[in-house]
Motif scaffolding. Structure first.
Motif, PDB file in Angstrom:
ATOM      1  N   ASN A 180       0.818  -1.209   0.000  1.00 51.02           N
ATOM      2  CA  ASN A 180       0.000   0.000   0.000  1.00 51.02           C
ATOM      3  C   ASN A 180       0.855   1.264   0.000  1.00 51.02           C
ATOM      4  N   THR A 181       2.121   1.124  -0.387  1.00 51.76           N
ATOM      5  CA  THR A 181       3.059   2.249  -0.383  1.00 51.76           C
ATOM      6  C   THR A 181       3.415   2.655  -1.807  1.00 51.76           C
ATOM      7  N   PRO A 182       2.883   3.776  -2.309  1.00 44.54           N
ATOM      8  CA  PRO A 182       3.259   4.264  -3.645  1.00 44.54           C
ATOM      9  C   PRO A 182       4.623   4.934  -3.586  1.00 44.54           C
ATOM     10  N   PRO A 183       5.178   5.327  -4.730  1.00 48.12           N
ATOM     11  CA  PRO A 183       6.497   5.981  -4.723  1.00 48.12           C
ATOM     12  C   PRO A 183       6.596   7.173  -3.766  1.00 48.12           C
ATOM     13  N   ASP A 184       5.572   8.022  -3.727  1.00 48.24           N
ATOM     14  CA  ASP A 184       5.628   9.155  -2.795  1.00 48.24           C
ATOM     15  C   ASP A 184       5.681   8.676  -1.349  1.00 48.24           C
ATOM     16  N   ALA A 189       8.723   7.657   3.661  1.00 43.24           N
ATOM     17  CA  ALA A 189       9.265   6.666   4.592  1.00 43.24           C
ATOM     18  C   ALA A 189      10.773   6.847   4.742  1.00 43.24           C
ATOM     19  N   ARG A 190      11.464   7.063   3.631  1.00 42.79           N
ATOM     20  CA  ARG A 190      12.911   7.276   3.689  1.00 42.79           C
ATOM     21  C   ARG A 190      13.265   8.468   4.581  1.00 42.79           C
ATOM     22  N   ARG A 191      12.509   9.551   4.457  1.00 46.76           N
ATOM     23  CA  ARG A 191      12.791  10.727   5.281  1.00 46.76           C
ATOM     24  C   ARG A 191      12.622  10.411   6.760  1.00 46.76           C
ATOM     25  N   LEU A 192      11.552   9.709   7.096  1.00 46.85           N
ATOM     26  CA  LEU A 192      11.296   9.376   8.505  1.00 46.85           C
ATOM     27  C   LEU A 192      12.326   8.382   9.034  1.00 46.85           C
ATOM     28  N   ILE A 193      12.686   7.402   8.215  1.00 46.63           N
ATOM     29  CA  ILE A 193      13.725   6.446   8.611  1.00 46.63           C
ATOM     30  C   ILE A 193      15.034   7.180   8.884  1.00 46.63           C
ATOM     31  N   ASP A 194      15.374   8.107   8.019  1.00 51.00           N
ATOM     32  CA  ASP A 194      16.618   8.859   8.181  1.00 51.00           C
ATOM     33  C   ASP A 194      16.581   9.726   9.442  1.00 51.00           C
ATOM     34  N   GLU A 195      15.402  10.229   9.790  1.00 51.24           N
ATOM     35  CA  GLU A 195      15.281  10.970  11.048  1.00 51.24           C
ATOM     36  C   GLU A 195      15.634  10.065  12.228  1.00 51.24           C
ATOM     37  N   GLY A 196      15.117   8.843  12.199  1.00 52.05           N
ATOM     38  CA  GLY A 196      15.431   7.899  13.261  1.00 52.05           C
ATOM     39  C   GLY A 196      16.904   7.533  13.291  1.00 52.05           C
ATOM     40  N   ARG A 197      17.494   7.341  12.136  1.00 52.64           N
ATOM     41  CA  ARG A 197      18.917   7.021  12.058  1.00 52.64           C
ATOM     42  C   ARG A 197      19.754   8.160  12.641  1.00 52.64           C
TER      43      ARG A 197
END
Length: 291
Positions: A180-184, A189-197
């Motif tokens: 259920n995850t389109p390209p946008d 998700a990448r931005r949020l993952i990077d925040e956690g990293r």
């Protein structure tokens, strides 16, 4: 280079797995993924069988629901697979579907806290550490594996919401995103993952695996549309793909450009030819993605 795989969906009877796994091996598929969906098929048992029936293909489980599993058992089973089949098992853990967790009396008041505690303990145990912890859900007293993996292994986390995605960046080695995850959605998700990293001070690679709902062959458009509607996402733009190898490869490339490292083609639940679908992914779509 974008990794490519396919899902053996647990709507298929377990005895179908052997034929699908062998086709995946013969056709050169990179990754065959399995699900531990209540109340269908066990993730570790099916992964062990698929790994034993093959020699090369990587076998992923996405996901093992942590409310169902004591972390020591998860670590023991994961380590066993990694020792028997080095470099070929890929395991992800997640919250689980909360309604299903409630059905078996395992629903946690704070799924996020449980997942955090499970991830931290699991990665430590698989890393050969001796662990003592007294968390809200995970409690271990001087626990260490006798047979930890001989080399470092990745632990992936399934995530959808912002807090879970940040947690995956903090505490997991990779993230699994649903179909259920389109390209946008991958970009977000990448931005949020990077925040956690960033919060955790992590700089190593973090693999993002995305499922892509895919239909090909006769009735593909209708099968895709019916499944998207059934999932309540029929109006979401750029979600799923129906068509030939070129159409599927285009959809894979869009996800890769958005930040996916691996795209796993997910057939519809009523896919009429699971073996043919795997062969299609490996022999027709993969060359176009590489090219």
């Amino acid at each position: 280079m974008t990794g490519l795989g396919a899902v053996f969906r647990p709507q298929l009877a377990p005895e179908r797995l052997r034929a699908v796994a062998r086709v995946a091996e013969e056709a050169g598929l990179e990754e065959l993924w399995l699900w531990e969906d209540c109340f269908r098929e066990g993730g570790i048992s099916t992964a062990a069988a698929a790994l034993a029936w093959t020699e090369r293909v990587r076998v992923g489980v996405g996901l093992l629901p942590v409310p169902l599993r004591n972390v020591a058992v998860t670590a023991m089973e994961a380590a066993t697979l990694h020792r028997m089949f080095p470099g070929r098992a890929v395991l992800g853990v997640g919250h689980g579907v909360q309604d299903w967790m409630g059905q078996v009396g395992a629903r946690a008041e704070s799924p996020l806290t449980l997942l955090r505690e499970h991830l931290v303990a699991l990665r430590a145990l698989l890393g050969g550490e001796r662990v003592t912890t007294k968390g809200r859900y995970v409690r271990l007293d001087d626990v260490a594996l006798d047979w930890p993996p001989e080399q470092g292994v990745e632990v992936l986390a399934g995530a959808t919401g912002p807090r879970s995605l940040r947690l995956a960046g903090e505490a997991a080695d990779g993230t699994v995103l649903t179909a259920n995850t389109p390209p946008d959605g991958v970009r977000r998700a990448r931005r949020l993952i990077d925040e956690g990293r960033a919060v955790a001070g992590r700089s190593e690679a973090h693999r993002v695996v995305v499922y892509l709902l895919t239909a090909t062959g006769p009735g593909a458009d209708e099968r895709l549309r019916d499944e998207l509607v059934a999932e309540g996402v029929g109006d979401v733009h750029d979600l799923g793909v129906a068509g030939d190898a070129e159409a599927v490869a285009d959809a894979v490339r869009r996800l890769a450009e958005a930040g996916a490292d691996t795209v796993i083609l997910q057939p519809t639940g009523d896919e009429p030819d699971p073996e043919g679908f795997v062969r299609f992914a490996a022999e027709q779509v993969r060359p176009l993605v590489v090219a």
